[in-house]
Enzyme design. Structure first.
Site, PDB file in Angstrom:
ATOM      1  N   SER A 286      -3.727   3.918   2.387  1.00  0.00           N
ATOM      2  CA  SER A 286      -3.108   2.809   1.655  1.00  0.00           C
ATOM      3  C   SER A 286      -1.602   2.979   1.652  1.00  0.00           C
ATOM      4  CB  SER A 286      -3.610   2.793   0.215  1.00  0.00           C
ATOM      5  OG  SER A 286      -3.086   3.896  -0.505  1.00  0.00           O
ATOM      6  N   ASP A 287      -0.886   1.871   1.595  1.00  0.00           N
ATOM      7  CA  ASP A 287       0.534   1.975   1.256  1.00  0.00           C
ATOM      8  C   ASP A 287       0.597   2.534  -0.159  1.00  0.00           C
ATOM      9  OD1 ASP A 287       3.296   1.833   1.229  1.00  0.00           O
ATOM     10  OD2 ASP A 287       3.376  -0.187   2.051  1.00  0.00           O
ATOM     11  N   TRP A 288       1.755   3.030  -0.565  1.00  0.00           N
ATOM     12  CA  TRP A 288       1.881   3.768  -1.814  1.00  0.00           C
ATOM     13  C   TRP A 288       1.608   2.873  -3.034  1.00  0.00           C
ATOM     14  CZ3 TRP A 288       1.642   6.491   2.051  1.00  0.00           C
ATOM     15  CH2 TRP A 288       1.825   7.862   2.049  1.00  0.00           C
TER      16      TRP A 288
END
Ligand SMILES: *[C@@H]1O[C@H](CO)[C@@H](O)[C@H](O)[C@H]1NC(C)=O
Ligand SMILES: *[C@@H]1O[C@H](CO)[C@@H](O)[C@H](O)[C@H]1NC(C)=O
Ligand SMILES: *[C@@H]1O[C@H](CO)[C@@H](O)[C@H](O)[C@H]1NC(C)=O
Ligand SMILES: *[C@@H]1O[C@H](CO)[C@@H](O)[C@H](O)[C@H]1NC(C)=O
Ligand SMILES: *[C@@H]1O[C@H](CO)[C@@H](O)[C@H](O)[C@H]1NC(C)=O
Ligand SMILES: *[C@@H]1O[C@H](CO)[C@@H](O)[C@H](O)[C@H]1NC(C)=O
Ligand SMILES: *[C@@H]1O[C@H](CO)[C@@H](O)[C@H](O)[C@H]1NC(C)=O
Ligand SMILES: *[C@@H]1O[C@H](CO)[C@@H](O)[C@H](O)[C@H]1NC(C)=O
Ligand SMILES: *[C@@H]1O[C@H](CO)[C@@H](O)[C@H](O)[C@H]1NC(C)=O
Ligand SMILES: *[C@@H]1O[C@H](CO)[C@@H](O)[C@H](O)[C@H]1NC(C)=O
Ligand SMILES: *[C@@H]1O[C@H](CO)[C@@H](O)[C@H](O)[C@H]1NC(C)=O
Length: 870
Positions: A286-288
């Protein structure tokens, strides 16, 4: 503590960004279940899968889950750190920004950004830049680079992160993506292709930061990019296919929604398009803070949560981690899915060879520059005296000779000369005046603002997580001064954007005006530009500055340091503006590059990786700056007609088109020949790929609750994310395979065959078959050496009910030639290049009829070079 105070101010943005309400679980995209297991495609991943399965088979549930979840924000040296498995010696993986250099450390390079390497149109430099980045990241002990960035592609020219990616054409992005991933991974570092997908603007990419930080109070969700099937494949997914084909270990899903469902839980895009159609064998991270649900994301194909804290950074809750342990014990997530998540990650680790005993451990801290400090910075923030202290920064110099070569060569070859009249360049002037703040250094140095969130002096990078600390930054003034001295040229300057000294500007034989435009990631707002640019005008009244200088000097040369297109209409036809060059986002050596081209040490050879319009309204799309709904809906109505395809379709004359750029040499391109590749299968429908290999079930039993309870010897740092449960939680779980409200279309039967478009890394292997080969001869007819980019575009047959671009970019080769020298360039046209995606059969079809190929040196300066038929 001071360091942390400063960091927290920065990290505050993230904290806000992560308190988020749950998004809709199912969107307009059709459901695709189950998540295809890794290792079902015969090919180069098999050896890594065999080893990974062997390792994962012997792991306990909490060990497997440790691999899939970050330990929490700041709970390790890197921006992302996975849990380790001490029992079998599997390390914590270090995941670190950025696609332009190593963020948050020292003794690293700041490479020319993606947009600049795209502008070189030089495949070998794309590859070498990847290699150099791989070397630097490896030297710092990083396991995965959070790059390359393959989206945004630049549908909207104001898009804040366009500069991180490889320009506004899928084919160009694809080639750069392939070369970069190969380069990075040949050094043993995992590449992360991001941001998957349709993350074309910063405004409203998340909900809460835009409510809290920027006052868009009504937002209930991140925006949804809504796109048709064909544009999804032919524009946006295209470069990801090249990354997968190159063996990319990882793909990062983005913050935004796509067709009404979060990108990190969109089963159609992750299970369907990425893992089935593209045959992706690595892992999805996932992106952060981009993960918005637990079970739903895992079933939809997410394999790793970063930085582990799902909903809010630094509060010790993960929506997978311990919650995934619960979800397996309560029967909601089948154990095979966790096995697959872990296996995909471990296989990627083996695939790039990180089990090598010489692979370094992380030797830097993202959170401090001090030599000594707490080994787990996040845990030390709660003044926990148990946190071990030791050396956190070894200040390893990651830069080698390849880096310094690449940094300079890419910068130089990325300079795009767009106007050169009255032989203004190369410079013959005996006196020079440099005007504008961007000609020189920033008052407070190149690293004054966190994550380069300001635009002072020379522009070498944009801002945000895609940046890095400059080891130095060569301004044009720095580089031009020694050249001028050596050549006996007088040099004056005025590093001001307003109130230029007219007599100083008038007195010089040539006045070189420097203007800029900056952009970056949306957690930083610079002068009112929240990531995305508010407009395409040069900053600091650059327009007035050029006009003021051109009014008094008949040899005014403009240098544009910019993240993308700028409006040049008010002065581009001014007779006193004799030359204009683009330096884009050229990294730490930008000044050398500008100087070398100005003086003719090197002939310019960069080409525009996007089209520059005459009128703002000529562009096909723009950023949505005001939400059009509480959950903003961005319809990509232009479909496949982005950038030059749009200008061609509507017959709009651009100022400068995609692929355009001048040289000091002149070239003749001709001698076209074409042949059908021997033995190629040219049926309309590609031959089907072989069926999947048998799926591999580790056939373990759901473990006992006792086996997942916190061991006594674990320190249990506050907010650190462990996979374990408390005795009380473990005792309270009831196993029920049917209780979870599975989405419509949910299934657990692994597919026996790929979908028609799938079957190999990057898609059906037949899509990569070469069907046609074309040659052209290029000759340097000028009096100096130079390099030309020979470009190939294709027009398609007529197909009822299917529209095609007037021409699609489908090949390029760059050749350096001495005066009088010739070379032959070859273009291989693959089935993929000649097909379109048919959303009914979900397959790529090769239309019947006449194809025309066009060859030249820009998307408009091409000739009809021949045709062929299928
Ligand atoms: C997105 O939604 C539109 C409108 O419902 C639909 O036509 C299109 O096929 C969808 N695209 C994808 C990629 O799911
Ligand atoms: C999970 O990772 C943490 C942090 O790296 C480590 O302390 C712990 O021992 C690991 N747990 C297991 C079961 O390996
Ligand atoms: C938010 O919603 C309210 C009520 O519908 C509306 O009056 C207001 O204009 C909206 N604000 C913004 C910034 O859109
Ligand atoms: C599970 O996730 C919820 C929601 O984020 C959180 O409140 C809870 O603490 C998590 N449970 C565990 C055991 O981590
Ligand atoms: C099982 O646990 C997960 C994680 O806490 C939770 O999201 C899910 O709703 C639970 N399943 C059921 C049926 O309660
Ligand atoms: C540096 O940049 C910031 C933000 O772009 C701006 O506000 C400031 O005035 C600039 N400083 C100087 C000295 O130019
Ligand atoms: C920029 O130029 C415009 C038009 O000349 C002028 O109105 C404006 O005040 C200038 N802005 C600044 C910051 O000087
Ligand atoms: C061009 O520069 C000369 C000075 O060399 C000036 O006299 C003239 O007015 C300028 N032309 C324009 C159109 O501004
Ligand atoms: C600019 O004007 C000067 C003086 O009139 C002339 O000698 C020179 O050739 C002009 N330069 C250009 C580039 O036209
Ligand atoms: C986006 O497309 C959908 C489906 O075609 C349509 O219902 C909606 O009104 C469009 N939204 C906007 C803002 O154009
Ligand atoms: C929790 O502790 C009780 C009392 O020691 C024990 O009987 C039970 O088995 C434990 N449960 C788990 C899941 O470990």
């Amino acid at each position: 503590m001071k360091t942390y105070g400063l960091l927290c101010a920065l990290i505050g943005f993230f904290l806000l960004s992560c308190l988020h309400t749950q998004a809709a679980i199912d969107g307009l995209s059709p459901p695709v279940y189950p998540s295809p297991m890794g290792g079902m495609i015969n090919g180069e991943w098999q050896a890594a899968y065999a080893r990974a399965r062997e390792l994962v088979k012997g792991l306990t549930l909490v060990e497997k889950i440790n691999i899939t979840t970050g330990t929490g924000w700041m709970m390790g040296p890197c921006v992302g750190n996975t849990g380790e498995i001490p029992r079998v010696g599997f390390p914590s993986l270090c995941l670190q920004d950025s696609p332009t250099g190593i963020r948050m450390t020292d003794f690293n390079s700041v490479f020319p950004a993606g947009l600049s390497v795209a502008a070189t149109f030089n495949k070998n430099l794309m590859y070498l830049r990847g290699r150099a980045m791989g070397q630097e990241n490896r030297a710092k002990g990083i396991n995965a680079i959070l790059g390359p960035c393959l989206g945004p592609i630049g549908r909207a020219p104001e898009g804040g992160r366009n500069w991180e990616a490889f320009g506004s054409d899928p084919y160009l992005q694809g080639v750069a993506s392939f070369q970069t991933v190969q380069g990075i991974q040949e050094e043993g570092v995992m590449a992360t292709a991001k941001h998957y997908i349709l993350n074309e603007q910063e405004h409203f990419r998340q909900q809460l930061p835009w409510v809290e930080q920027f006052g868009f109070r009504n937002l209930t969700d991140a925006y949804s990019s809504n796109v048709d099937e064909r544009a999804l494949r032919e524009i946006y997914v295209w470069p990801f296919a090249d990354a997968v084909r190159a063996g990319a270990a990882s793909v990062m899903c983005s913050y935004n929604q796509a067709n009404g469902s979060q990108a990190c839980q969109n089963s159609y895009l992750l299970n369907g398009v990425l893992k089935d159609e593209l045959g992706f064998q690595g892992f999805v991270m996932s992106d952060w803070g981009g993960q918005r649900s637990g079970v739903a994301s895992v079933l939809a194909g997410l394999d790793m949560s970063m930085p582990g804290d799902g909903v809010a950074f630094g509060v010790g809750n993960s929506i997978i981690g311990a919650n995934l342990t619960i979800a397996v014990l309560n029967g909601s997530v089948p154990l095979w899915r966790v096995d697959d998540m872990a296996t995909r990650i471990v296989a990627s680790y083996f695939k790039v060879g990180q089990d090598s005993p010489t692979y370094p451990e992380p030797n830097f801290s993202s959170w401090t520059f001090a030599d000594q400090g707490p080994l787990i910075a996040g845990a030390a923030m709660s003044n926990d005296s148990r946190v071990p202290v030791g050396t956190v920064n070894y200040h390893v110099d990651a830069r080698g000779s390849l880096s310094s070569q690449v940094v300079r060569e890419v910068a130089t070859e990325s300079i795009v000369l767009v106007k050169n009249t009255r032989n203004a360049l190369p410079l013959r002037a005996k006196s020079l005046a440099l005007i504008g703040s961007a000609a020189g250094p920033a008052e407070d140095g190149p690293n004054a603002c966190p994550d380069r969130g300001c635009n002072n002096g020379t522009l070498g990078t944009g801002w945000g997580s895609g940046s890095a600390n400059f080891p130095y930054l060569v301004s044009a003034l720095d580089a031009i001064t020694p050249e001028a001295i050596q050549r006996g040229i007088t040099l004056d300057f005025h590093l001001e954007d307003y109130n230029v000294n007219p007599s100083m500007a008038a007195l010089a034989d040539a006045a070189i005006v420097f203007i800029t435009s900056d952009a970056g990631e949306g957690y930083i707002s610079v002068e009112g530009n929240i990531g995305d640019r508010n407009n395409l005008y040069p900053w600091y009244n650059g327009t007035d500055l050029v006009k003021a200088v051109a009014a008094v000097n008949n040899n005014t040369i403009v240098v544009i340091e910019s993240v993308g297109q700028v409006d040049m209409e008010p002065w581009i036809e001014h007779t006193n503006v004799t030359a204009v060059m683009y330096a884009l986002v050229a990294g730490q050596d930008v000044g050398y590059a500008i100087s070398d081209v100005l003086f003719g040490n090197v002939s310019p050879s960069g080409k525009l990786p996007f089209t520059i319009a005459k009128n703002l309204s000529d562009y096909p799309a723009t950023v949505m700056y005001r939400p059009n709904a509480d959950a903003p809906q961005i319809n990509f109505t232009e479909s496949i007609y982005i950038d030059y395809r749009h200008f061609d379709k509507y017959d709009i004359t651009p100022r400068y088109e995609f692929g355009y750029g001048l040289s000091y040499a002149t070239f003749d391109i001709g001698g076209f020949t074409m042949n059908h590749a021997f033995g190629a299968i040219t049926t309309e429908t590609p031959p089907m790929a072989p069926p999947y290999l048998k799926s591999f079930f580790m056939d373990d039993k759901v473990p006992s609750p006792e086996s997942v309870v916190y061991p006594d010897d674990i320190p249990r740092y506050r907010d650190f994310l462990y996979p374990y449960l408390t005795n009380w939680t473990a005792d309270s779980i009831e196993y029920d395979r049917t209780a979870y409200p599975y989405p419509a279309g949910y299934s657990e039967d692994q597919p026996e065959a790929p979908s028609p478009a799938g079957g190999g890394s990057g898609g059906n292997p037949a899509l990569w078959d070469v069907l046609v080969q074309i040659q052209a001869k290029v000759t340097n007819t000028g009096s100096v050496g130079g390099a030309e980019v020979v470009q190939l575009y294709v027009s398609y047959p007529e197909v009822e009910g299917v529209e095609f671009p007037v021409r699609a970019f489908r090949g390029f080769e760059k050749v350096g030639l001495s005066p009088g020298e010739s070379a032959t360039v070859n273009f291989d046209l693959m089935r993929r290049d000649l097909s379109y995606f048919d959303s009914v059969s979900r397959n790529y079809l090769l239309p019947r009829g006449k194809y025309t190929y066009w060859i030249g040196n820009s998307s408009r300066n091409v000739v009809d070079a021949g045709s062929f038929y299928f």
